[in-house]
Enzyme design. Structure first.
Site, PDB file in Angstrom:
ATOM      1  N   CYS A   1      -7.026   5.712   5.899  1.00 29.25           N
ATOM      2  CA  CYS A   1      -7.327   4.520   6.673  1.00 29.25           C
ATOM      3  C   CYS A   1      -6.855   3.194   6.076  1.00 29.25           C
ATOM      4  O   CYS A   1      -6.711   3.045   4.888  1.00 29.25           O
ATOM      5  CB  CYS A   1      -8.823   4.372   6.947  1.00 29.25           C
ATOM      6  SG  CYS A   1      -9.603   5.897   7.431  1.00 29.25           S
TER       7      CYS A   1
ATOM      8  N   GLY B   1      -2.898   5.325   8.417  1.00 27.58           N
ATOM      9  CA  GLY B   1      -3.663   6.216   9.283  1.00 27.58           C
ATOM     10  C   GLY B   1      -3.114   6.155  10.689  1.00 27.58           C
ATOM     11  O   GLY B   1      -2.880   5.060  11.208  1.00 27.58           O
TER      12      GLY B   1
ATOM     13  N   ASN C   1     -12.404   2.345   4.476  1.00 26.37           N
ATOM     14  CA  ASN C   1     -11.328   3.138   3.875  1.00 26.37           C
ATOM     15  C   ASN C   1     -11.892   3.775   2.606  1.00 26.37           C
ATOM     16  O   ASN C   1     -12.296   3.058   1.691  1.00 26.37           O
ATOM     17  CB  ASN C   1     -10.152   2.215   3.539  1.00 26.37           C
ATOM     18  CG  ASN C   1      -9.066   2.892   2.716  1.00 26.37           C
ATOM     19  OD1 ASN C   1      -8.334   2.228   2.006  1.00 26.37           O
ATOM     20  ND2 ASN C   1      -8.952   4.202   2.813  1.00 26.37           N
ATOM     21  N   GLY C   2     -11.898   5.101   2.559  1.00 28.14           N
ATOM     22  CA  GLY C   2     -12.391   5.764   1.351  1.00 28.14           C
ATOM     23  C   GLY C   2     -13.172   7.020   1.679  1.00 28.14           C
ATOM     24  O   GLY C   2     -13.046   7.570   2.775  1.00 28.14           O
TER      25      GLY C   2
ATOM     26  N   TYR D   1       2.818   6.441  -3.581  1.00 18.17           N
ATOM     27  CA  TYR D   1       3.102   6.934  -2.240  1.00 18.17           C
ATOM     28  C   TYR D   1       2.405   6.203  -1.104  1.00 18.17           C
ATOM     29  O   TYR D   1       3.036   5.864  -0.111  1.00 18.17           O
ATOM     30  CB  TYR D   1       2.715   8.428  -2.217  1.00 18.17           C
ATOM     31  CG  TYR D   1       2.777   9.110  -0.887  1.00 18.17           C
ATOM     32  CD1 TYR D   1       3.995   9.494  -0.336  1.00 18.17           C
ATOM     33  CD2 TYR D   1       1.614   9.388  -0.188  1.00 18.17           C
ATOM     34  CE1 TYR D   1       4.042  10.139   0.892  1.00 18.17           C
ATOM     35  CE2 TYR D   1       1.660  10.035   1.040  1.00 18.17           C
ATOM     36  CZ  TYR D   1       2.876  10.393   1.575  1.00 18.17           C
ATOM     37  OH  TYR D   1       2.920  11.021   2.781  1.00 18.17           O
TER      38      TYR D   1
ATOM     39  N   SER E   1       9.612   7.393   1.051  1.00 13.71           N
ATOM     40  CA  SER E   1       8.673   7.138  -0.048  1.00 13.71           C
ATOM     41  C   SER E   1       9.351   7.153  -1.415  1.00 13.71           C
ATOM     42  O   SER E   1       8.883   6.507  -2.336  1.00 13.71           O
ATOM     43  CB  SER E   1       7.533   8.151  -0.011  1.00 13.71           C
ATOM     44  OG  SER E   1       8.064   9.448  -0.022  1.00 13.71           O
TER      45      SER E   1
ATOM     46  N   ASP F   1       8.325  11.986  -4.134  1.00  8.80           N
ATOM     47  CA  ASP F   1       7.107  11.358  -4.661  1.00  8.80           C
ATOM     48  C   ASP F   1       6.162  12.345  -5.304  1.00  8.80           C
ATOM     49  O   ASP F   1       5.591  12.086  -6.351  1.00  8.80           O
ATOM     50  CB  ASP F   1       6.405  10.546  -3.558  1.00  8.80           C
ATOM     51  CG  ASP F   1       6.152  11.359  -2.311  1.00  8.80           C
ATOM     52  OD1 ASP F   1       5.276  12.234  -2.338  1.00  8.80           O
ATOM     53  OD2 ASP F   1       6.846  11.128  -1.299  1.00  8.80           O
TER      54      ASP F   1
ATOM     55  N   CYS G   1      -6.623  13.828 -10.262  1.00 11.56           N
ATOM     56  CA  CYS G   1      -5.935  14.995  -9.689  1.00 11.56           C
ATOM     57  C   CYS G   1      -4.899  15.567 -10.668  1.00 11.56           C
ATOM     58  O   CYS G   1      -4.433  16.688 -10.485  1.00 11.56           O
ATOM     59  CB  CYS G   1      -5.330  14.679  -8.328  1.00 11.56           C
ATOM     60  SG  CYS G   1      -4.426  13.157  -8.271  1.00 11.56           S
TER      61      CYS G   1
END
Ligand code: SF4
Length: 473
Positions: A5, A32, A106-107, A245, A286, A349, A439
């Site tokens: 978002c 989004g 957003n989140g 990205y 990207s 990316d 990640c």
């Protein structure tokens, strides 16, 4: 891989705030593409219009002209929590009369389920399945006397990632979670104020960038101007994928324009993973800047070997199976004249599941490339994201299942090099400790063990047993 978002807000009496929001959402479309919406207030009531689709598909002159007022917020949605359907489109309006707010988020709230149960027990009802409504009801559930303290109360209870625009009938608020996972910035426009996920949205509507909204900050904008309230923050965890990205290369985050940061990622890859080759290309769009950086450092000529259909996926007409089978061919068309007999360095990316990269390598080889050397701006992704990035489970993450040589063989490349974490931080040129790198490292900025256990159980239940291999789709 998708982010979740884009948000926007404007306080500008006398301006066409709905139209400004429309053009800002247009600039944030990359964040989004499932639904879009705008809420406005004229000081007496909150009104909202949202629908499924791209900003340009959702709004027309008619719908915009009905959204009048001095304050507006807007939202582009990619769903992470709560399915992709109209009732979950944002902004949402929650509450009644003067006790109501419109909110865009957003989140991803990590403890949303716990809070949902708690609020349901208190009698709060939910119209959507989003964590945004959990935030809204949490604010409304506070017994504090003013909106700032009610928002503060919610901030102390929420865990995870949130950059929010929110409005009452008289005030526009911007709220950024204490971890600062998602960006949010403040700008001015003709005597008014704007809030946006990314600075590129300000540029497009002729607003001036003022500053970032800080992690843990509440900004309240009224006819008296801007007031800021800073909550105590601990660890910071800005998502490094904003730089790799998600965000647009013409956006500035933490004072760093993304375009040169991405070029520096390409330079870092050239430094860490040299190879004898004839030309270099970035996968558009990207990795275009990173491709330029690789070329600049290595001295290899830069070429366009793949052309991108920029409008693919921007339709709601479902492709039939024959079209679906074309995979990345629908998105990219190779240029055989550039590739024939060449040893090509391809900068991209990231590799997440490993479903797209083998198709890109095959496409280039079929177009005549003699060798394909993949260079990846993101280090190997081995752990899932709990902060709003739709990144698959560990079983699906190819770098969690295979060694780097195995990934190289799986994608069919002649060599494969990932940028190191240190190389990435050097390229971004900001302190390492402000970032989330979970990640890559599994070191999450807040405890997510419960979520991980749940995810592992769900995955095991779905597959009965761990898959022995990651299949290409
Ligand atoms: S886990 Fe990865 S994708 Fe998720 S917020 Fe952290 S850096 Fe970003």
């Amino acid at each position: 891989m998708h982010e979740s978002c884009g948000v926007f807000g404007v306080y500008a009496p006398g301006e066409d705030v709905a139209r400004l929001t429309f053009f800002a959402l247009f600039a944030l479309q990359h964040r989004g593409q499932e639904s879009a919406g705008i809420a406005t207030t004229d000081g007496s009531k909150l009104q909202v219009y949202a629908n499924m689709g791209l900003v340009s598909q959702v709004f027309n002159e008619d719908s915009l002209s009905q959204l009048s007022g001095d304050i507006a917020i807007g939202h582009n949605r990619y769903s992470t929590r709560g399915s992709s359907r109209l009732t979950n489109a944002q902004p949402i309006v929650v509450g009644k009369g003067s006790n109501s707010i419109a909110i865009a988020h957003n989140g991803n709230i990590v403890n949303a389920e716990h809070l949902y149960e708690e609020l349901s027990d208190q009698g709060y009802t939910f119209r959507t399945t989003t964590d945004t409504e959990v935030i809204a009801n949490l604010i409304l559930s506070s017994h504090e006397k003013n909106w700032v303290d009610r928002i503060r109360y919610a901030m102390h209870r929420l865990q995870g990632a949130y950059s929010v625009t929110l409005m009452t009938n008289h005030t526009l608020f911007a709220v950024r979670g204490s971890l600062g996972v998602r960006p949010l910035c403040l700008g001015t426009i003709d005597g008014g104020w704007v809030i946006a996920s990314e600075s590129c949205a300000l540029d497009h509507i002729g607003a001036n960038f003022v500053r970032e909204i800080e992690p843990g900050e509440i900004v309240a904008i009224t006819e008296n101007g801007v007031d800021s309230y800073q909550e105590k923050v601990g660890k910071r965890a800005l998502c490094i994928f904003e730089y790799i990205y998600f965000a647009r290369p013409d956006s500035v985050i933490n004072g760093r324009l993304l375009y040169p940061a991405r070029q520096a990622m390409g330079e870092g890859l050239a430094q860490e993973h040299q190879v004898d080759a004839d030309l270099v290309m970035g996968v558009p769009d990207s990795a275009t800047a990173a491709g330029i950086g690789y070329s600049r450092y290595s001295g290899l000529p830069l070429a366009e070997g793949l052309l991108k259909n920029r409008y693919v996926g921007r339709t709601f007409i479902e492709p039939d199976q024959r079209i679906r089978d074309l995979g990345v061919k629908l998105k990219f068309n190779p240029l055989p004249q550039m590739l024939d007999g060449k040893r090509v360095v391809v900068v991209d990316d990231s590799i997440v599941r490993g479903t797209t990269t083998p198709q890109v390598v095959r496409l280039l080889k079929r177009a005549g490339a003699k060798e394909v050397h993949m260079r990846i701006c993101a280090p190997p992704i081995r752990y899932p994201c709990f902060f709003g990035v739709d990144m698959a489970t560990r079983w699906e993450l190819i770098a969690a299942q295979k060694t780097i040589p195995e990934v190289r063989d799986f994608i069919g490349a002649d060599s494969l090099g990932y940028l190191s974490i240190d190389g990435l931080i050097k390229a971004v040129a900001l302190p390492k400790d402000i970032f989330c790198l979970a990640c890559f490292t599994g070191d999450y900025p807040i405890p997510v063990q419960l979520e991980m256990d749940k995810l592992a159980l769900e995955t095991m239940a779905a597959s009965q047993q761990p898959p022995s291999d990651v299949k290409e789709q």
